[in-house]
Motif scaffolding. Structure first.
Motif, PDB file in Angstrom:
ATOM      1  N   GLY A  16       1.089  -1.336   0.023  1.00  7.59           N
ATOM      2  CA  GLY A  16      -0.138   0.189   0.123  1.00  7.59           C
ATOM      3  C   GLY A  16       0.811   1.029   0.033  1.00  7.59           C
ATOM      4  N   VAL A  17       2.423   1.450  -0.715  1.00  9.98           N
ATOM      5  CA  VAL A  17       2.530   2.181  -0.317  1.00  9.98           C
ATOM      6  C   VAL A  17       2.033   3.404  -1.491  1.00  9.98           C
ATOM      7  CG1 VAL A  17       5.444   4.040  -1.408  1.00  9.98           C
ATOM      8  CG2 VAL A  17       5.079   1.428   0.556  1.00  9.98           C
ATOM      9  N   ASP A  18       2.400   4.350  -1.228  1.00 11.60           N
ATOM     10  CA  ASP A  18       1.751   5.641  -1.860  1.00 11.60           C
ATOM     11  C   ASP A  18       2.258   6.219  -3.026  1.00 11.60           C
ATOM     12  OD1 ASP A  18      -0.073   5.893  -0.749  1.00 11.60           O
ATOM     13  OD2 ASP A  18       0.731   7.008   1.187  1.00 11.60           O
ATOM     14  N   PHE A  19       3.349   6.142  -2.885  1.00 12.83           N
ATOM     15  CA  PHE A  19       4.482   7.060  -3.732  1.00 12.83           C
ATOM     16  C   PHE A  19       5.905   6.039  -3.967  1.00 12.83           C
ATOM     17  CE2 PHE A  19       2.055   9.859  -5.272  1.00 12.83           C
ATOM     18  CZ  PHE A  19       1.022  10.627  -4.320  1.00 12.83           C
ATOM     19  N   LEU A  20       6.308   5.523  -5.316  1.00 15.63           N
ATOM     20  CA  LEU A  20       7.500   4.849  -5.606  1.00 15.63           C
ATOM     21  C   LEU A  20       8.922   6.033  -6.784  1.00 15.63           C
ATOM     22  CD1 LEU A  20       6.151   1.681  -6.741  1.00 15.63           C
ATOM     23  CD2 LEU A  20       7.305   2.170  -3.998  1.00 15.63           C
ATOM     24  N   GLN A  21       9.902   5.523  -6.674  1.00 17.61           N
ATOM     25  CA  GLN A  21      11.063   6.790  -6.337  1.00 17.61           C
ATOM     26  C   GLN A  21      12.558   5.896  -6.938  1.00 17.61           C
ATOM     27  OE1 GLN A  21      11.753  10.382  -4.512  1.00 17.61           O
ATOM     28  NE2 GLN A  21      14.023  10.910  -5.613  1.00 17.61           N
ATOM     29  N   GLY A  22      13.098   5.642  -7.844  1.00 15.60           N
ATOM     30  CA  GLY A  22      14.301   4.523  -7.967  1.00 15.60           C
ATOM     31  C   GLY A  22      14.367   4.786 -10.213  1.00 15.60           C
ATOM     32  N   TYR A  23      15.689   4.413 -10.152  1.00 20.87           N
ATOM     33  CA  TYR A  23      15.971   4.012 -11.198  1.00 20.87           C
ATOM     34  C   TYR A  23      14.519   3.142 -11.982  1.00 20.87           C
ATOM     35  CZ  TYR A  23      20.644   5.624  -9.574  1.00 20.87           C
ATOM     36  OH  TYR A  23      21.764   6.255  -9.646  1.00 20.87           O
ATOM     37  N   LEU A  24      13.891   2.267 -10.798  1.00 17.65           N
ATOM     38  CA  LEU A  24      13.429   1.705 -11.935  1.00 17.65           C
ATOM     39  C   LEU A  24      12.308   2.464 -12.923  1.00 17.65           C
ATOM     40  CD1 LEU A  24      12.546  -1.443 -12.902  1.00 17.65           C
ATOM     41  CD2 LEU A  24      10.821  -0.547 -10.817  1.00 17.65           C
ATOM     42  N   PHE A  25      12.090   3.697 -12.298  1.00 14.98           N
ATOM     43  CA  PHE A  25      11.638   4.765 -13.503  1.00 14.98           C
ATOM     44  C   PHE A  25      11.710   5.353 -13.567  1.00 14.98           C
ATOM     45  CE2 PHE A  25       9.606   2.801  -9.353  1.00 14.98           C
ATOM     46  CZ  PHE A  25       7.954   2.381  -9.962  1.00 14.98           C
ATOM     47  N   GLY A  26      12.771   5.846 -13.447  1.00 22.05           N
ATOM     48  CA  GLY A  26      13.497   7.022 -13.942  1.00 22.05           C
ATOM     49  C   GLY A  26      15.261   7.382 -13.481  1.00 22.05           C
ATOM     50  N   ARG A  27      16.204   7.776 -13.506  1.00 20.55           N
ATOM     51  CA  ARG A  27      17.158   8.965 -12.973  1.00 20.55           C
ATOM     52  C   ARG A  27      17.151   9.498 -13.063  1.00 20.55           C
ATOM     53  NH1 ARG A  27      21.716   5.178 -13.043  1.00 20.55           N
ATOM     54  NH2 ARG A  27      22.366   2.996 -13.500  1.00 20.55           N
ATOM     55  N   PRO A  28      18.016  10.856 -11.760  1.00 24.80           N
ATOM     56  CA  PRO A  28      18.360  11.641 -11.840  1.00 24.80           C
ATOM     57  C   PRO A  28      18.668  13.025 -13.741  1.00 24.80           C
ATOM     58  CG  PRO A  28      18.913  10.656  -9.897  1.00 24.80           C
ATOM     59  CD  PRO A  28      19.062  10.089 -11.217  1.00 24.80           C
ATOM     60  N   LEU A  29      17.462  13.835 -14.560  1.00 24.73           N
ATOM     61  CA  LEU A  29      17.744  14.042 -15.471  1.00 24.73           C
ATOM     62  C   LEU A  29      17.886  15.217 -15.395  1.00 24.73           C
ATOM     63  CD1 LEU A  29      15.502  12.009 -17.052  1.00 24.73           C
ATOM     64  CD2 LEU A  29      18.116  11.440 -17.282  1.00 24.73           C
ATOM     65  N   PRO A  30      19.026  16.226 -15.803  1.00 15.28           N
ATOM     66  CA  PRO A  30      18.504  17.430 -16.123  1.00 15.28           C
ATOM     67  C   PRO A  30      17.451  18.577 -16.505  1.00 15.28           C
ATOM     68  CG  PRO A  30      19.808  16.628 -17.893  1.00 15.28           C
ATOM     69  CD  PRO A  30      19.832  14.962 -17.118  1.00 15.28           C
ATOM     70  N   CYS A  31      17.257  19.023 -16.898  1.00 15.83           N
ATOM     71  CA  CYS A  31      15.706  19.927 -16.932  1.00 15.83           C
ATOM     72  C   CYS A  31      15.408  19.149 -18.477  1.00 15.83           C
ATOM     73  CB  CYS A  31      15.902  21.794 -16.812  1.00 15.83           C
ATOM     74  SG  CYS A  31      13.747  22.082 -17.133  1.00 15.83           S
ATOM     75  N   ASP A  32      15.895  19.514 -19.377  1.00 14.43           N
ATOM     76  CA  ASP A  32      15.675  18.932 -20.936  1.00 14.43           C
ATOM     77  C   ASP A  32      15.467  17.606 -20.807  1.00 14.43           C
ATOM     78  OD1 ASP A  32      18.012  21.437 -22.644  1.00 14.43           O
ATOM     79  OD2 ASP A  32      16.415  22.369 -21.306  1.00 14.43           O
ATOM     80  N   GLU A  33      16.026  16.673 -20.540  1.00 12.53           N
ATOM     81  CA  GLU A  33      15.952  15.856 -20.787  1.00 12.53           C
ATOM     82  C   GLU A  33      14.575  15.177 -19.970  1.00 12.53           C
ATOM     83  OE1 GLU A  33      20.574  14.229 -20.882  1.00 12.53           O
ATOM     84  OE2 GLU A  33      19.525  12.865 -19.893  1.00 12.53           O
ATOM     85  N   PHE A  34      14.640  15.162 -18.261  1.00 11.18           N
ATOM     86  CA  PHE A  34      13.081  15.210 -17.622  1.00 11.18           C
ATOM     87  C   PHE A  34      12.165  15.337 -18.555  1.00 11.18           C
ATOM     88  CE2 PHE A  34      11.246  14.486 -14.009  1.00 11.18           C
ATOM     89  CZ  PHE A  34      10.210  15.685 -13.632  1.00 11.18           C
ATOM     90  N   ILE A  35      12.097  17.296 -19.086  1.00 12.68           N
ATOM     91  CA  ILE A  35      11.243  16.891 -20.009  1.00 12.68           C
ATOM     92  C   ILE A  35      10.883  16.368 -21.139  1.00 12.68           C
ATOM     93  CG2 ILE A  35       9.922  19.521 -21.475  1.00 12.68           C
ATOM     94  CD1 ILE A  35      11.455  21.029 -19.540  1.00 12.68           C
ATOM     95  N   LYS A  36      10.823  15.794 -21.494  1.00  8.84           N
ATOM     96  CA  LYS A  36      11.074  14.519 -23.040  1.00  8.84           C
ATOM     97  C   LYS A  36      10.517  13.665 -22.223  1.00  8.84           C
ATOM     98  CE  LYS A  36      15.149  16.888 -25.649  1.00  8.84           C
ATOM     99  NZ  LYS A  36      16.411  16.479 -26.214  1.00  8.84           N
ATOM    100  N   SER A  37      11.545  13.131 -21.164  1.00  8.77           N
ATOM    101  CA  SER A  37      10.297  11.986 -20.799  1.00  8.77           C
ATOM    102  C   SER A  37       8.967  11.860 -19.922  1.00  8.77           C
ATOM    103  CB  SER A  37      12.081  11.714 -19.675  1.00  8.77           C
ATOM    104  OG  SER A  37      13.153  11.431 -19.664  1.00  8.77           O
ATOM    105  N   LEU A  38       9.301  13.154 -19.544  1.00 13.18           N
ATOM    106  CA  LEU A  38       7.424  13.751 -19.547  1.00 13.18           C
ATOM    107  C   LEU A  38       6.509  13.184 -20.524  1.00 13.18           C
ATOM    108  CD1 LEU A  38       7.488  16.090 -16.603  1.00 13.18           C
ATOM    109  CD2 LEU A  38       6.962  14.419 -16.370  1.00 13.18           C
ATOM    110  N   GLY A  39       7.141  14.013 -21.745  1.00 13.99           N
ATOM    111  CA  GLY A  39       6.833  14.148 -22.811  1.00 13.99           C
ATOM    112  C   GLY A  39       5.806  15.200 -23.489  1.00 13.99           C
ATOM    113  N   ILE A  40       6.554  16.323 -22.500  1.00 13.48           N
ATOM    114  CA  ILE A  40       6.240  17.821 -23.069  1.00 13.48           C
ATOM    115  C   ILE A  40       7.461  18.864 -24.300  1.00 13.48           C
ATOM    116  CG2 ILE A  40       6.626  20.008 -21.681  1.00 13.48           C
ATOM    117  CD1 ILE A  40       6.311  18.503 -19.140  1.00 13.48           C
TER     118      ILE A  40
END
Length: 514
Positions: free
Chosen positions: A488-512
């Motif tokens: 029942g954990v609400d939120f998950l964070q880790g390399y399984l979902f994504g590594r720390p990224l600079p802004c441009d790559e993060f925005i592309k990963s979000l599909g923006i």
């Protein structure tokens, strides 16, 4: 980045510090390995002694049963019925080699001699009148015997265990430890001989364990130097690893000393040059795996060194007090980079930022958060301040007013790395928090370490009871993800979902799309 505010040291001093930095980890590693080997051998001899006592108790249980069955025959004629009963106990009872009967302290009937046999009994030979470790008997004078004697008035019944069984147990129970069976003044070693006098002494991991049911004890231990022999046989890879880390520590110390600038000056210069930039790591919902927000992580983009790991500069920034202006600059840069894309975020998109005790000493943090939220449409993002525990946050009147003001403007509070710091429970008691972030060390042990899993389950249960949201950090495998979701954990964070990224790559990963 320099780690000292003093000027460059002399070459001799640098080499001395480097050599010391390399030797100390090796010495410490050897000491730890020696201690671990010693503990392992102590546990081994303790288990060996326990197993030996268990085996000898089992043998004596058989002799006791045989003697108890024969005792009513003591004093009766040594006829064919008595002889048959004596031989029957030898046949039926494992480990029992011989049985005899006595009347008024005189043996008169024995399974060894086919019936009649006369020999006086000296009760003083038996420990507590019951147990005697003999060097042999007339049939086998050089073979040890452990004799159990049961007496009721003038009646007496005896059952003995062959030394072959005793010696085999001493030899086979442990491959490494030496074992000795001690009964009264006599003792039996693995050589199969019964000795008198002082017991052998063991230099390594000595253990003495007495039976709770019979009057004997077992001595176990190892000869001098066994710890080093054990380490050489079992730890060659660890020895190599210790030497490797020692060399690595020496090289690292030498490299760090070559950097001449003072750390605070370098941090101030980097702050003025806007070298501290945000990286974004996604946070997903446990039930849908959809992105619910991100954690903002500070990185130092050094003009010469490239990206500097945060563990190399964050502690120095906190000690010098520069962490507050650095975080303020990070919030402003984060808002500038993400605000143009806010319309594409899901409503209430979480943005987590770490804060320390330094941020909680005055109310300036309230204004920093207000400016950050003002850059986004109302309700579009939720700012989450994550309390780190490198420095203890004292529950003063200022901190209470600070957290109250933050909550009023919709800022949420999370405890970062919950369960690893000394003050996590104190934070729960003193501050009104909204989320717990489970440290990645507990998540990493899912499926591997039962204790860490129990701690993890306890943290999750605590969050449910306190009605707090919970975020699990360091999720790297599907197994970890499935376990956390099932809990029942609400939120998950880790390399399984994504590594720390600079802004441009993060925005592309979000599909923006800009």
């Amino acid at each position: 980045m320099p780690l000292t505010v003093k000027g460059p040291r002399s070459r001799a001093a640098r080499y001395f510090i480097s050599a010391t930095s390399g030797v100390l980890p090796i010495l410490l590693g050897v000491v730890i390995l020696y201690w671990q080997a010693e503990r392992t051998l102590e546990q081994s001899t303790a288990q060996t002694a326990q197993e030996a006592v268990r085996q000898f108790d089992l043998m004596l249980d058989n002799t006791a049963i045989a003697a108890q069955a024969l005792l009513p025959l003591a004093g009766k004629p040594c006829d064919s019925a008595a002889k048959l009963a004596l031989r029957e106990q030898v046949t039926r009872r494992p480990f029992v080699r011989a049985t005899t009967l006595s009347w008024q302290k005189n043996i008169y009937c024995s399974s060894l001699f086919g019936g009649r046999y006369q020999s006086p009994v000296n009760p003083d030979d038996y420990v507590d009148g019951r147990l005697w470790l003999m060097k042999g008997n007339p049939v086998t004078p050089d073979t040890a015997l452990l004799v159990y004697r049961l007496v009721q008035g003038d009646q007496g019944a005896f059952a003995s265990v062959d030394g072959y069984h005793l010696t085999n147990a001493l030899r086979l129970i442990s491959r490494y430890a030496y074992l000795v069976l001690h009964v009264g003044p006599n003792w039996l070693g693995a050589d199969g001989k019964v000795h008198q006098g002082a017991l052998p002494t063991f230099a390594v991991a000595p253990q003495r364990l007495a039976s709770e049911r019979y009057q004997y004890s077992v001595e176990a231990g190892m000869p001098e130097g066994e710890v080093w022999r054990y380490m050489q046989a079992r730890y060659p890879a660890l020895f190599s690893l210790v030497v490797f880390f020692g060399i690595l520590a020496g090289l690292l110390a030498h490299w760090l000393q070559k950097r001449s600038s003072a750390p605070t000056h370098e941090l101030q210069r980097a702050l003025g040059a806007n070298e501290f930039i945000p990286y974004f790591q996604p946070v997903v919902r446990g039930d849908t795996r959809q992105w619910a927000g991100c954690e903002v992580l500070m990185r130092w983009k050094h003009p010469k060194e490239g990206l500097v790991r945060p563990d190399l500069f964050i502690p120095l920034a906190e000690d010098s007090g520069l962490i507050v202006p650095m975080t303020r600059a990070l919030l402003r840069l984060t808002a500038a980079q993400l605000a143009p894309h806010a319309a594409r975020f899901s409503p209430g998109f979480h943005i987590g930022v770490n804060i320390t005790a330094r941020h909680c000493q005055d109310m300036a943090l309230v204004q920093d958060c207000r400016e950050f939220l003002a850059a986004f449409p109302p309700g579009q993002v939720t700012l989450v301040l994550e309390l780190t525990e490198r420095e203890l946050i004292e529950p003063t009147e200022t901190t209470r007013r600070l957290f109250e003001a933050l909550h009023q403007m919709g800022v949420m509070i999370a405890i970062d790395d919950f369960g690893t710091g000394h003050s996590s429970l104190g934070y729960l008691r003193n501050f009104n928090v909204d989320y717990l972030k489970i440290d990645q060390s507990f998540v990493a042990m899912i499926g591997a370490d039962a204790l860490s899993r129990h701690i993890l389950d306890s943290i999750i249960e605590l969050s449910v009871k306190l009605d707090l949201g919970i975020v699990a950090e360091g999720v790297e495998t599907a197994q970890q993800c499935e376990y956390l979701v099932a809990q029942g954990v609400d939120f998950l964070q880790g390399y399984l979902f994504g590594r720390p990224l600079p802004c441009d790559e993060f925005i592309k990963s979000l599909g923006i799309v800009e």
